[in-house]
Design an enzyme around this catalytic site. Structure first.
Site, PDB file in Angstrom:
ATOM      1  N   HIS A 101      38.801  36.378  48.782  1.00 42.27           N
ATOM      2  CA  HIS A 101      39.356  36.857  47.516  1.00 42.27           C
ATOM      3  C   HIS A 101      40.663  37.616  47.761  1.00 42.27           C
ATOM      4  O   HIS A 101      40.841  38.277  48.779  1.00 42.27           O
ATOM      5  CB  HIS A 101      38.344  37.753  46.799  1.00 42.27           C
ATOM      6  CG  HIS A 101      38.721  38.035  45.379  1.00 42.27           C
ATOM      7  ND1 HIS A 101      39.599  39.047  45.043  1.00 42.27           N
ATOM      8  CD2 HIS A 101      38.350  37.443  44.220  1.00 42.27           C
ATOM      9  CE1 HIS A 101      39.751  39.064  43.731  1.00 42.27           C
ATOM     10  NE2 HIS A 101      39.013  38.099  43.211  1.00 42.27           N
ATOM     11  N   GLU A 169      42.214  30.734  41.981  1.00 39.08           N
ATOM     12  CA  GLU A 169      42.578  31.977  41.314  1.00 39.08           C
ATOM     13  C   GLU A 169      44.002  32.354  41.698  1.00 39.08           C
ATOM     14  O   GLU A 169      44.215  33.044  42.697  1.00 39.08           O
ATOM     15  CB  GLU A 169      41.628  33.110  41.717  1.00 39.08           C
ATOM     16  CG  GLU A 169      40.198  32.918  41.273  1.00 39.08           C
ATOM     17  CD  GLU A 169      39.387  34.193  41.452  1.00 39.08           C
ATOM     18  OE1 GLU A 169      38.868  34.721  40.461  1.00 39.08           O
ATOM     19  OE2 GLU A 169      39.298  34.677  42.601  1.00 39.08           O
TER      20      GLU A 169
END
Length: 252
Positions: A101, A169
């Site tokens: 992430h 993302e």
């Protein structure tokens, strides 16, 4: 029945333990009655904090909901104070693990090499990586596709066989008022899907200010959505699951 759409929620570190348990109870009740989740056409995964994993596993027992972890060590065991073993996560019943992430990279200095090692560790322990991929700066869609496919291939270099969830993302869209433009997302996710085609069972989902209506707009370019704070309100999660159910009826 194989899942034809995937919806995931990461709680990050927003909920305390009691608040998380209350949210688990509401989502478990939803998962137990939502037709598309019950019949498996929509896959739902929930990623709480480490301390909340046990409570989540207990709450979602008897439903199809998959419980995940927000990170895992690159090693299975040893003198790694503060780390959490992917082998132990698998042992207790965790099914997916978030890797790479943007916050891990920005706040904790995780490099491509670290992401590669953690991806391999997850796969060798039977965990499905939720591999977060995304360009840092806002560039045109073709350049974003080139960069993200390179990220994906690097993360999987030398990794064991096994399916994963590729979570596109774009870093510049995380926490933004609006998601990335639909044509931009479609260009990137279609490229990622082609790059991941050699791994059967792999899903490509979009995260980054995702909400209702987006999945319908993206159509067959994605397999689902990765939600954040939007899903803290369970009624919002219902809207996305309903949309995913429609999406599952028309994809592939």
């Amino acid at each position: 029945m194989a899942a034809r759409a995937t919806v995931g929620v990461s709680l990050k570190m927003y909920f305390g333990h009691r608040e998380a348990r209350e949210w688990f109870a509401r989502v478990a009740e939803l998962a137990a009655r939502h037709p598309a989740v019950v019949n498996g056409s929509v896959e739902l995964f929930v990623i709480p904090t480490y301390l909340q994993i046990g409570a989540a596993l207990e709450a979602f027992q008897g439903t199809r909901t998959i419980v995940g972890a927000q990170d895992a060590a690159a090693e299975d065991s040893g003198a790694f104070t503060g780390e959490v073993s992917p082998a132990e996560l698998a042992e207790v019943g965790v099914g997916v693990v978030e890797i790479g992430h943007a916050e891990r990279r920005r706040l904790f200095g995780e490099t491509d090499e670290v992401v590669r090692a953690k991806t391999a560790a997850a796969l060798r322990n039977g965990l499905r990586p939720v591999l977060c991929i995304g360009e840092v700066d806002q560039v045109d869609a073709a350049e974003a596709a080139t960069r993200t496919v390179a990220q994906l291939r690097d993360a999987l270099d030398g990794a064991p066989a096994g399916p994963l969830i590729v979570a596109y993302e774009p870093v510049w869209a995380i926490g933004a008022p609006q998601p990335a433009p639909v044509p931009h997302i479609r260009t990137v996710t279609l490229a990622l899907r082609e790059a991941a085609a050699e791994r059967p069972g792999t899903s490509v989902i979009y995260g980054g200010s995702a909400g209702p209506g987006l999945l319908s707009e993206l159509g067959d370019a994605v397999d689902g959505l990765f939600l954040g704070r939007f899903a803290h309100d369970v009624d919002n999660l219902v809207l996305v699951l309903d949309e995913a159910a429609e999406h599952a009826g028309g994809t592939r």
